[in-house]
Enzyme design. Sequence first.
Site, PDB file in Angstrom:
ATOM      1  N   SER A   1      42.209  38.355  36.465  1.00  0.00           N
ATOM      2  CA  SER A   1      40.955  39.009  35.818  1.00  0.00           C
ATOM      3  C   SER A   1      41.185  39.591  34.534  1.00  0.00           C
ATOM      4  CB  SER A   1      40.776  40.218  36.724  1.00  0.00           C
ATOM      5  OG  SER A   1      39.730  41.365  36.186  1.00  0.00           O
TER       6      SER A   1
ATOM      7  N   TYR B   1      43.825  48.111  41.570  1.00  0.00           N
ATOM      8  CA  TYR B   1      43.348  46.905  41.511  1.00  0.00           C
ATOM      9  C   TYR B   1      43.809  45.874  40.419  1.00  0.00           C
ATOM     10  CZ  TYR B   1      40.262  42.943  40.792  1.00  0.00           C
ATOM     11  OH  TYR B   1      39.887  41.569  40.525  1.00  0.00           O
TER      12      TYR B   1
ATOM     13  N   LYS C   1      46.868  42.527  40.207  1.00  0.00           N
ATOM     14  CA  LYS C   1      46.551  41.367  39.653  1.00  0.00           C
ATOM     15  C   LYS C   1      47.745  40.853  38.515  1.00  0.00           C
ATOM     16  CE  LYS C   1      42.721  40.081  41.385  1.00  0.00           C
ATOM     17  NZ  LYS C   1      42.757  38.919  42.516  1.00  0.00           N
TER      18      LYS C   1
HETATM   19  P1  NAD Z   1      35.143  38.393  47.541  1.00  0.00           P
HETATM   20  O1  NAD Z   1      35.245  39.765  48.069  1.00  0.00           O
HETATM   21  O2  NAD Z   1      33.363  37.997  47.378  1.00  0.00           O
HETATM   22  O3  NAD Z   1      35.961  37.369  47.980  1.00  0.00           O
HETATM   23  C1  NAD Z   1      37.207  37.644  48.433  1.00  0.00           C
HETATM   24  C2  NAD Z   1      37.278  36.949  49.647  1.00  0.00           C
HETATM   25  O4  NAD Z   1      38.657  36.978  50.190  1.00  0.00           O
HETATM   26  C3  NAD Z   1      36.508  37.672  50.681  1.00  0.00           C
HETATM   27  O5  NAD Z   1      35.501  36.627  51.497  1.00  0.00           O
HETATM   28  C4  NAD Z   1      37.211  38.461  51.801  1.00  0.00           C
HETATM   29  O6  NAD Z   1      37.029  38.340  53.141  1.00  0.00           O
HETATM   30  C5  NAD Z   1      38.519  37.637  51.581  1.00  0.00           C
HETATM   31  N1  NAD Z   1      39.842  38.352  51.815  1.00  0.00           N
HETATM   32  C6  NAD Z   1      40.327  39.543  51.275  1.00  0.00           C
HETATM   33  N2  NAD Z   1      41.497  39.951  51.832  1.00  0.00           N
HETATM   34  C7  NAD Z   1      41.809  39.086  52.655  1.00  0.00           C
HETATM   35  C8  NAD Z   1      43.006  38.740  53.410  1.00  0.00           C
HETATM   36  N3  NAD Z   1      44.179  39.451  53.530  1.00  0.00           N
HETATM   37  N4  NAD Z   1      43.001  37.401  54.210  1.00  0.00           N
HETATM   38  C9  NAD Z   1      41.948  36.600  53.968  1.00  0.00           C
HETATM   39  N5  NAD Z   1      40.835  36.910  53.587  1.00  0.00           N
HETATM   40  C10 NAD Z   1      41.001  37.863  52.635  1.00  0.00           C
HETATM   41  O7  NAD Z   1      35.301  38.670  45.892  1.00  0.00           O
HETATM   42  P2  NAD Z   1      35.098  37.408  44.720  1.00  0.00           P
HETATM   43  O8  NAD Z   1      34.047  38.207  43.653  1.00  0.00           O
HETATM   44  O9  NAD Z   1      34.667  36.146  45.303  1.00  0.00           O
HETATM   45  O10 NAD Z   1      36.511  37.435  44.007  1.00  0.00           O
HETATM   46  C11 NAD Z   1      37.524  36.422  44.391  1.00  0.00           C
HETATM   47  C12 NAD Z   1      38.654  36.693  43.818  1.00  0.00           C
HETATM   48  O11 NAD Z   1      38.568  36.926  42.269  1.00  0.00           O
HETATM   49  C13 NAD Z   1      39.355  38.184  44.002  1.00  0.00           C
HETATM   50  O12 NAD Z   1      40.780  37.999  44.269  1.00  0.00           O
HETATM   51  C14 NAD Z   1      38.831  39.021  42.899  1.00  0.00           C
HETATM   52  O13 NAD Z   1      39.814  40.035  42.686  1.00  0.00           O
HETATM   53  C15 NAD Z   1      38.984  37.978  41.850  1.00  0.00           C
HETATM   54  N6  NAD Z   1      37.915  38.581  40.667  1.00  0.00           N
HETATM   55  C16 NAD Z   1      36.774  38.677  40.844  1.00  0.00           C
HETATM   56  C17 NAD Z   1      35.809  39.302  39.924  1.00  0.00           C
HETATM   57  C18 NAD Z   1      34.300  39.568  40.069  1.00  0.00           C
HETATM   58  O14 NAD Z   1      33.750  40.419  39.302  1.00  0.00           O
HETATM   59  N7  NAD Z   1      33.962  39.269  41.131  1.00  0.00           N
HETATM   60  C19 NAD Z   1      36.406  39.338  38.570  1.00  0.00           C
HETATM   61  C20 NAD Z   1      37.735  38.902  38.394  1.00  0.00           C
HETATM   62  C21 NAD Z   1      38.458  38.646  39.458  1.00  0.00           C
HETATM   63  C1  WQD Z   2      29.534  46.300  33.441  1.00  0.00           C
HETATM   64  C2  WQD Z   2      28.704  47.614  32.567  1.00  0.00           C
HETATM   65  C3  WQD Z   2      29.242  49.570  33.194  1.00  0.00           C
HETATM   66  C4  WQD Z   2      27.103  49.805  36.626  1.00  0.00           C
HETATM   67  C5  WQD Z   2      34.356  45.202  36.742  1.00  0.00           C
HETATM   68  C6  WQD Z   2      35.852  45.250  37.011  1.00  0.00           C
HETATM   69  C7  WQD Z   2      36.664  44.148  36.364  1.00  0.00           C
HETATM   70  C8  WQD Z   2      35.797  42.871  37.125  1.00  0.00           C
HETATM   71  C9  WQD Z   2      34.774  42.773  36.800  1.00  0.00           C
HETATM   72  C10 WQD Z   2      37.211  42.032  39.097  1.00  0.00           C
HETATM   73  C11 WQD Z   2      29.913  48.706  32.102  1.00  0.00           C
HETATM   74  C12 WQD Z   2      27.885  49.232  33.210  1.00  0.00           C
HETATM   75  C13 WQD Z   2      27.707  49.462  35.660  1.00  0.00           C
HETATM   76  C14 WQD Z   2      25.803  50.739  36.793  1.00  0.00           C
HETATM   77  C15 WQD Z   2      26.197  50.742  34.521  1.00  0.00           C
HETATM   78  N1  WQD Z   2      36.215  42.712  38.459  1.00  0.00           N
HETATM   79  N2  WQD Z   2      27.276  49.842  34.334  1.00  0.00           N
HETATM   80  N3  WQD Z   2      25.625  50.929  35.383  1.00  0.00           N
HETATM   81  O1  WQD Z   2      33.627  47.224  34.612  1.00  0.00           O
HETATM   82  O2  WQD Z   2      33.157  45.257  33.336  1.00  0.00           O
HETATM   83  O3  WQD Z   2      34.353  44.977  35.148  1.00  0.00           O
HETATM   84  O4  WQD Z   2      33.872  43.924  37.436  1.00  0.00           O
HETATM   85  O5  WQD Z   2      38.160  41.881  38.562  1.00  0.00           O
HETATM   86  O6  WQD Z   2      37.936  44.348  37.114  1.00  0.00           O
HETATM   87  O7  WQD Z   2      36.325  46.559  36.318  1.00  0.00           O
HETATM   88  O8  WQD Z   2      31.909  45.393  35.184  1.00  0.00           O
HETATM   89  O9  WQD Z   2      29.521  45.247  36.212  1.00  0.00           O
HETATM   90  O10 WQD Z   2      30.969  47.272  36.749  1.00  0.00           O
HETATM   91  O11 WQD Z   2      29.899  47.021  34.361  1.00  0.00           O
HETATM   92  O12 WQD Z   2      25.878  51.032  33.011  1.00  0.00           O
HETATM   93  O13 WQD Z   2      25.483  51.083  37.908  1.00  0.00           O
HETATM   94  O14 WQD Z   2      27.809  47.959  33.102  1.00  0.00           O
HETATM   95  O15 WQD Z   2      29.368  51.119  32.657  1.00  0.00           O
HETATM   96  O16 WQD Z   2      29.758  48.787  30.721  1.00  0.00           O
HETATM   97  P1  WQD Z   2      33.177  45.774  34.590  1.00  0.00           P
HETATM   98  P2  WQD Z   2      30.801  46.268  35.761  1.00  0.00           P
END
Ligand code: NAD
Ligand code: WQD
Length: 338
Positions: free
Chosen positions: A126, A150, A154
């Site tokens: 991330s 979190y 990572k």
């Molecule tokens: P998500 O929660 O939709 O998907 C994650 C999946 O992992 C879920 O289906 C959950 O049931 C499964 N899971 C969690 N712990 C588990 C375990 N111990 N065993 C088996 N399954 C398990 O999330 P997502 O948005 O699809 O994110 C996927 C990956 O990408 C995550 O690792 C997340 O940290 C990373 N990521 C997400 C974002 C985002 O904004 N969505 C941004 C950066 C990184």
């Molecule tokens: C975006 C912008 C908020 C909600 C997060 C995680 C990051 C990654 C992606 C996993 C910011 C503003 C938000 C609301 C708002 N996930 N906001 N009102 O914070 O960039 O990233 O998700 O890895 O780790 O931290 O994304 O969508 O939460 O926020 O004004 O109700 O929207 O302040 O500026 P962020 P976000």
Amino acid sequence: MEKFTLVTGGTGYIGSHTSVALMEAGYQVVIVDNLVNSSKKILSRIEQITGSAPVFIEADLRDTSTIIEIFSDYPITSVVHFAGLKAVGESVEEPVKYYDNNLGSTLSLLDAMALSEVSTLVFSSSATVYSSSEIAPFDEAAELGPTNPYGMSKYFIEQILSDIALGDDEWSIGLLRYFNPIGAHPTGLIGEMPTGIPNNLVPYIMQVAFEKLEKLFIFGDDYETPDGTCIRDYIHVVDLARGHLAALQFLEDANGSHVWNLGTGKGSSVLELVKMVEEVVGKPIPREVVGRRSGDIPVVFADVEKALNELSWRAENTLMQMCVDHWNWQRQNPDGYQ
Ligand code: NAD
Ligand code: WQD
């Protein structure tokens, strides 16, 4: 013999879109997920899109013996590892839960991979691993320094995976640092299904547009940005899924560990996004500006040159397309996969 790719967390938001991309590219997909944040109902949706269902095994990745069994039951040659917990706020309140789940899952998976001699791995990292003292655009060499458990999970996993690749050149590992994934599959059949009140901006706005939530709270409009609201690099989840395919194909002919940003390289402010959604849904989004959210960085967007040069991958969808597809998903599935 057919080759299989294990997709951990494959019933989740990004994992499901990536499973579709892999299957459409001819990969056989085995999903393992404990359904802690997803639904089994997505499997028939994936089948509707691709014409076939992936293999699905309901299991917790920390259950190493079951994971070892999966590797002996299927001729798996590579892994895309999404499984993990991802709510930043919850990770501050329950750090042990996050370290246990995210690190425990990865260590268990690595054990099973080593035992089965599978050494090609794509990992979901991330942009949150970057230090808040860095100035956008963030390239892959930027200083790291996550500020919550979190993000630390990572960071630690990236470190473990880099060490493994350094110690044994059989391994081929890709660390993908996602920026802000939004949108949904253009069919509207799969998308993000937040449980409870969404933490992230776009799912929240969509529920306001759908009149499930009353109004959007904008966390601060006094940042040093053109309109005072924070800037992020939003990327269409389908582009992100294609990025995984490109990374996997690269890793199949490489070794060592590699890190790539997956973003668009373009920042959009909260207000720009709100206006875009208003255009898409054809009505105003009720909103109120409130105080800043603790930990928010004013401007975050990616330098995407490395992925373009090494993977020949770039994000293609516009912010408008991301909003159109996310809205389409929201409208068709107001209660997720229920
Ligand atoms: P998500 O929660 O939709 O998907 C994650 C999946 O992992 C879920 O289906 C959950 O049931 C499964 N899971 C969690 N712990 C588990 C375990 N111990 N065993 C088996 N399954 C398990 O999330 P997502 O948005 O699809 O994110 C996927 C990956 O990408 C995550 O690792 C997340 O940290 C990373 N990521 C997400 C974002 C985002 O904004 N969505 C941004 C950066 C990184
Ligand atoms: C975006 C912008 C908020 C909600 C997060 C995680 C990051 C990654 C992606 C996993 C910011 C503003 C938000 C609301 C708002 N996930 N906001 N009102 O914070 O960039 O990233 O998700 O890895 O780790 O931290 O994304 O969508 O939460 O926020 O004004 O109700 O929207 O302040 O500026 P962020 P976000």
